[in-house]
Design an enzyme around this catalytic site. Structure first.
Site, mmCIF file in Angstrom:
data_model
loop_
_atom_site.group_PDB
_atom_site.id
_atom_site.type_symbol
_atom_site.label_atom_id
_atom_site.label_comp_id
_atom_site.label_asym_id
_atom_site.label_seq_id
_atom_site.Cartn_x
_atom_site.Cartn_y
_atom_site.Cartn_z
ATOM 1 N N LYS A 1 -5.845 0.913 -0.561
ATOM 2 C CA LYS A 1 -7.052 0.993 -1.394
ATOM 3 C C LYS A 1 -7.630 2.419 -1.365
ATOM 4 C CE LYS A 1 -8.009 -3.907 -0.721
ATOM 5 N NZ LYS A 1 -8.563 -4.915 0.195
ATOM 6 N N ASP B 1 -3.618 -2.276 4.301
ATOM 7 C CA ASP B 1 -4.266 -2.714 3.064
ATOM 8 C C ASP B 1 -5.396 -1.740 2.694
ATOM 9 O OD1 ASP B 1 -4.878 -5.095 1.090
ATOM 10 O OD2 ASP B 1 -6.787 -4.597 2.022
ATOM 11 N N ASN C 1 -3.767 -17.981 -3.967
ATOM 12 C CA ASN C 1 -5.230 -17.897 -3.860
ATOM 13 C C ASN C 1 -5.861 -17.361 -5.141
ATOM 14 O OD1 ASN C 1 -5.505 -18.617 -1.038
ATOM 15 N ND2 ASN C 1 -4.518 -16.650 -0.592
ATOM 16 N N ILE D 1 -15.743 -6.464 -6.635
ATOM 17 C CA ILE D 1 -16.656 -5.338 -6.901
ATOM 18 C C ILE D 1 -16.071 -4.402 -7.960
ATOM 19 C CG2 ILE D 1 -17.909 -3.419 -5.864
ATOM 20 C CD1 ILE D 1 -17.493 -4.727 -3.144
ATOM 21 N N GLY E 1 -11.944 -6.466 -4.100
ATOM 22 C CA GLY E 1 -12.121 -7.804 -4.675
ATOM 23 C C GLY E 1 -12.948 -7.826 -5.948
HETATM 24 P P1 NDP Z 1 -0.663 -15.849 -2.319
HETATM 25 O O1 NDP Z 1 0.331 -15.603 -1.250
HETATM 26 O O2 NDP Z 1 -1.728 -16.859 -2.102
HETATM 27 O O3 NDP Z 1 0.097 -16.245 -3.670
HETATM 28 C C1 NDP Z 1 1.287 -15.635 -4.086
HETATM 29 C C2 NDP Z 1 1.863 -16.425 -5.247
HETATM 30 O O4 NDP Z 1 3.032 -15.745 -5.710
HETATM 31 C C3 NDP Z 1 2.285 -17.850 -4.877
HETATM 32 O O5 NDP Z 1 1.886 -18.756 -5.882
HETATM 33 C C4 NDP Z 1 3.816 -17.760 -4.841
HETATM 34 O O6 NDP Z 1 4.482 -18.930 -5.255
HETATM 35 C C5 NDP Z 1 4.072 -16.695 -5.886
HETATM 36 N N1 NDP Z 1 5.378 -16.090 -5.710
HETATM 37 C C6 NDP Z 1 5.923 -15.558 -4.588
HETATM 38 N N2 NDP Z 1 7.172 -15.134 -4.832
HETATM 39 C C7 NDP Z 1 7.428 -15.397 -6.141
HETATM 40 C C8 NDP Z 1 8.554 -15.211 -6.980
HETATM 41 N N3 NDP Z 1 9.680 -14.683 -6.522
HETATM 42 N N4 NDP Z 1 8.461 -15.614 -8.269
HETATM 43 C C9 NDP Z 1 7.325 -16.180 -8.739
HETATM 44 N N5 NDP Z 1 6.217 -16.379 -7.983
HETATM 45 C C10 NDP Z 1 6.278 -15.995 -6.706
HETATM 46 O O7 NDP Z 1 -1.303 -14.422 -2.660
HETATM 47 P P2 NDP Z 1 -2.780 -14.105 -3.134
HETATM 48 O O8 NDP Z 1 -3.098 -14.926 -4.329
HETATM 49 O O9 NDP Z 1 -3.719 -14.091 -1.988
HETATM 50 O O10 NDP Z 1 -2.627 -12.557 -3.550
HETATM 51 C C11 NDP Z 1 -1.943 -12.197 -4.728
HETATM 52 C C12 NDP Z 1 -2.089 -10.707 -4.962
HETATM 53 O O11 NDP Z 1 -3.473 -10.394 -5.082
HETATM 54 C C13 NDP Z 1 -1.567 -9.811 -3.838
HETATM 55 O O12 NDP Z 1 -1.057 -8.631 -4.385
HETATM 56 C C14 NDP Z 1 -2.805 -9.523 -3.017
HETATM 57 O O13 NDP Z 1 -2.710 -8.319 -2.291
HETATM 58 C C15 NDP Z 1 -3.811 -9.395 -4.133
HETATM 59 N N6 NDP Z 1 -5.193 -9.603 -3.730
HETATM 60 C C16 NDP Z 1 -5.529 -10.710 -3.025
HETATM 61 C C17 NDP Z 1 -6.825 -10.939 -2.651
HETATM 62 C C18 NDP Z 1 -7.249 -12.118 -1.856
HETATM 63 O O14 NDP Z 1 -8.411 -12.168 -1.446
HETATM 64 N N7 NDP Z 1 -6.385 -13.086 -1.622
HETATM 65 C C19 NDP Z 1 -7.884 -9.982 -3.039
HETATM 66 C C20 NDP Z 1 -7.424 -8.837 -3.808
HETATM 67 C C21 NDP Z 1 -6.119 -8.675 -4.127
HETATM 68 P P3 NDP Z 1 4.434 -20.276 -4.380
HETATM 69 O O15 NDP Z 1 3.039 -20.815 -4.611
HETATM 70 O O16 NDP Z 1 5.480 -21.134 -4.987
HETATM 71 O O17 NDP Z 1 4.680 -19.886 -2.969
HETATM 72 N N1 HSE Z 2 -6.519 -9.012 2.313
HETATM 73 C C1 HSE Z 2 -7.457 -8.302 1.504
HETATM 74 C C2 HSE Z 2 -8.756 -8.178 2.252
HETATM 75 C C3 HSE Z 2 -7.691 -9.034 0.223
HETATM 76 O O1 HSE Z 2 -8.942 -8.874 3.274
HETATM 77 O O2 HSE Z 2 -9.587 -7.384 1.851
HETATM 78 C C4 HSE Z 2 -8.573 -8.269 -0.738
HETATM 79 O O3 HSE Z 2 -7.927 -7.115 -1.208
#
Ligand code: NDP
Ligand code: HSE
Length: 451
Positions: free
Chosen positions: A224, A220, A33, A155, A153
């Site tokens: 934070k 989560d 994401n 902010i 996020g």
């Molecule tokens: P996703 O689950 O959407 O994406 C995770 C990514 O990591 C995928 O592309 C996955 O690969 C990759 N991945 C997993 N394992 C491995 C590995 N062993 N080696 C290399 N790549 C790997 O997560 P998000 O993007 O939602 O979140 C990412 C981070 O951001 C987290 O720490 C989350 O807490 C944080 N975050 C997320 C928010 C949100 O709104 N989504 C907001 C704020 C923070 P593949 O695509 O091949 O599965």
């Molecule tokens: N899972 C988290 C939330 C993503 O819903 O707030 C942003 O940190």
């Protein structure tokens, strides 16, 4: 004659001149994401980012788990499933960790920092558990470790706390810091939607964690809260120090009862500096709470977050915006990435972790707030007096009481004045032993009022 590298607007160079216009090499770990949006913004805004940094910022590798998944917007030659090899490569200056989880990113970030790379991460679970070790590694290797996207996020709240308010004393940081649970509670309150349907939708919209238990059970938000408390109070606070309750026990009946008290229910994270006769401590807690409809946090709906900071001289500041989702979170990551890249160009560094105050953590038992208690009671004369008597015995004063239904359906809801958490839990334990109380169905705190 014009400078080959123009000084970016708003940058105070630490060295006299930029080291040069050598490109800054970036490794993005994870293309989910958030990672996919970071790659997109880096590509779409490349020219502006170069002008702001003073050098091109170039993606040199993108690590994913599954190389067979088709990925839009990235040169397939940049993809790798060997993140460990990528983070120490000589052509990488900054590693952006967007994988999630704890063990793997902890190892990868350690390796990157030890190899002299700056790191940007959105990983709150990791920072809440291991910020000390990672900050020490960043300091030792004279590189940056930035994590603005880890809290709320899009902010900006980490940078205001660590930089804008660095000369003030923060007394309280509180707000809504989880988009998924706020989305669920708003939808349930507004449309009467079913909990599990709304949770599934939050996952589809990219708000929820890979394991949404982290969202709905408050883990989560607790991570934070730990990060916010650490930086606000210059003390090391971990997720284990945060008292935590999630939203899984909130029922439509609680939301309806809250509305009858002119309140709504929000999952709050509260970090406070307590002062007991000159002895200071920190309370960090996460729980669903009733807040009055006229309170500013009551109007924060959907995946939006809001954080209210109270500091001695600045007074009250409120930060509001999108708390989850790929693009909003990527915007915060990009802010950190541009800062880290500028620091590379000008041989500077961002602020280090500050834990000099080392304040102890207060027990939830000593926290004072108001309570909402809902129970099923036998519908017979004297029950109200008996129940009220139990509150009085424990020194908990009742502010409002409401009884609905009759017979087996009699439901009693009570809102108290402020009392210590210990007094509330002792009251509830005693109520549960009374034969006229069939069941204590809900105990929620009430915040945002001073009565
Ligand atoms: P996703 O689950 O959407 O994406 C995770 C990514 O990591 C995928 O592309 C996955 O690969 C990759 N991945 C997993 N394992 C491995 C590995 N062993 N080696 C290399 N790549 C790997 O997560 P998000 O993007 O939602 O979140 C990412 C981070 O951001 C987290 O720490 C989350 O807490 C944080 N975050 C997320 C928010 C949100 O709104 N989504 C907001 C704020 C923070 P593949 O695509 O091949 O599965
Ligand atoms: N899972 C988290 C939330 C993503 O819903 O707030 C942003 O940190």
């Amino acid at each position: 004659m014009t400078d080959p590298v123009q000084t970016p607007i708003g940058v105070e160079p630490i060295g006299a001149e930029p080291i040069g216009a050598e490109p800054i090499g970036v490794a993005v770990l994870g293309m989910g994401n958030v990672g996919a949006e970071v790659v997109r913004i880096l590509t779409d805004n490349a020219a502006d980012i170069q002008a702001r940094v003073g050098a091109p910022v170039v993606v040199r590798g993108v690590a994913v788990r599954d190389l067979t998944v088709p990925r839009e917007g990235v040169d397939p030659a940049l993809l790798t499933d060997d993140a460990a090899a990528l983070v120490t490569r000589a052509d990488i200056d900054i590693v952006v960790e967007l994988i999630g989880g704890i063990d793997l990113p902890r190892t990868l970030i350690r390796q990157a920092l030890e190899a002299g790379k700056s790191v940007v991460t959105a990983n709150k679970a990791l920072m809440a558990a291991h910020s000390g070790e990672l900050s020490d590694a960043a300091a030792r290797n004279r590189v940056d470790l930035y994590f603005e996207a880890a809290v709320a996020g899009a902010i900006p709240v980490i940078r205001p706390l660590t930089q804008s308010l660095a000369g003030d004393s923060v007394n309280r940081v509180a707000g809504i810091v989880n988009g998924t649970t706020n989305y669920i509670l708003s939808e349930m309150a507004e449309t009467g939607a079913d909990y599990s349907d709304v949770l599934a939708e939050a996952g589809r919209l990219g708000y929820a964690e890979a394991d949404p238990t982290a969202d709905v059970e408050g883990y989560d938000a607790a991570s934070k809260a730990a990060i916010l408390a650490s930086i606000a109070f210059h003390s090391r606070v971990t997720a284990d120090d945060v008292y935590r309750e999630g939203i899984t026990k909130i029922t439509p009946a609680d939301l309806a009862a809250a509305a009858k008290f002119d309140c709504t229910v929000k999952l709050l994270a509260i970090c406070e500096r307590l002062n007991d006769g000159g002895t200071e401590s920190i309370s960090a807690r996460v729980y669903p709470a009733l807040i009055p409809l006229e309170h500013p946090l009551a109007t924060v709906n959907g995946a939006f977050n809001a954080v209210v900071v109270e500091s001695e001289n600045a007074g009250r500041l409120m930060f509001y915006g999108q708390g989850a989702g790929g693009a909003p979170t990527a915007a915060a990551v990009m802010g950190d990435l541009v800062m880290a890249a500028r620091n590379r160009v000008y041989s500077g560094r961002g602020p280090l972790e500050s834990t000099y105050a080392s304040l102890p953590i207060a027990s939830i038992d000593d926290v004072q707030t108001r309570y909402y208690v809902a129970m099923k009671v036998a519908d017979r004369p004297g029950v109200l007096a008996q129940v009220a008597g139990e509150f009085a015995l424990n020194g908990v004063s009742i502010a409002a009481m409401r009884q609905e239904g009759a017979g087996d359906e009699a439901r009693l809801t009570i809102v108290t004045h402020r009392a210590a958490d210990r007094a509330q839990s002792e009251t509830v334990a005693a109520l549960e032993q009374m034969d006229t109380v069939i069941k204590v169905s809900s105990v929620l705190r009430m915040e945002g009022t001073n009565e």
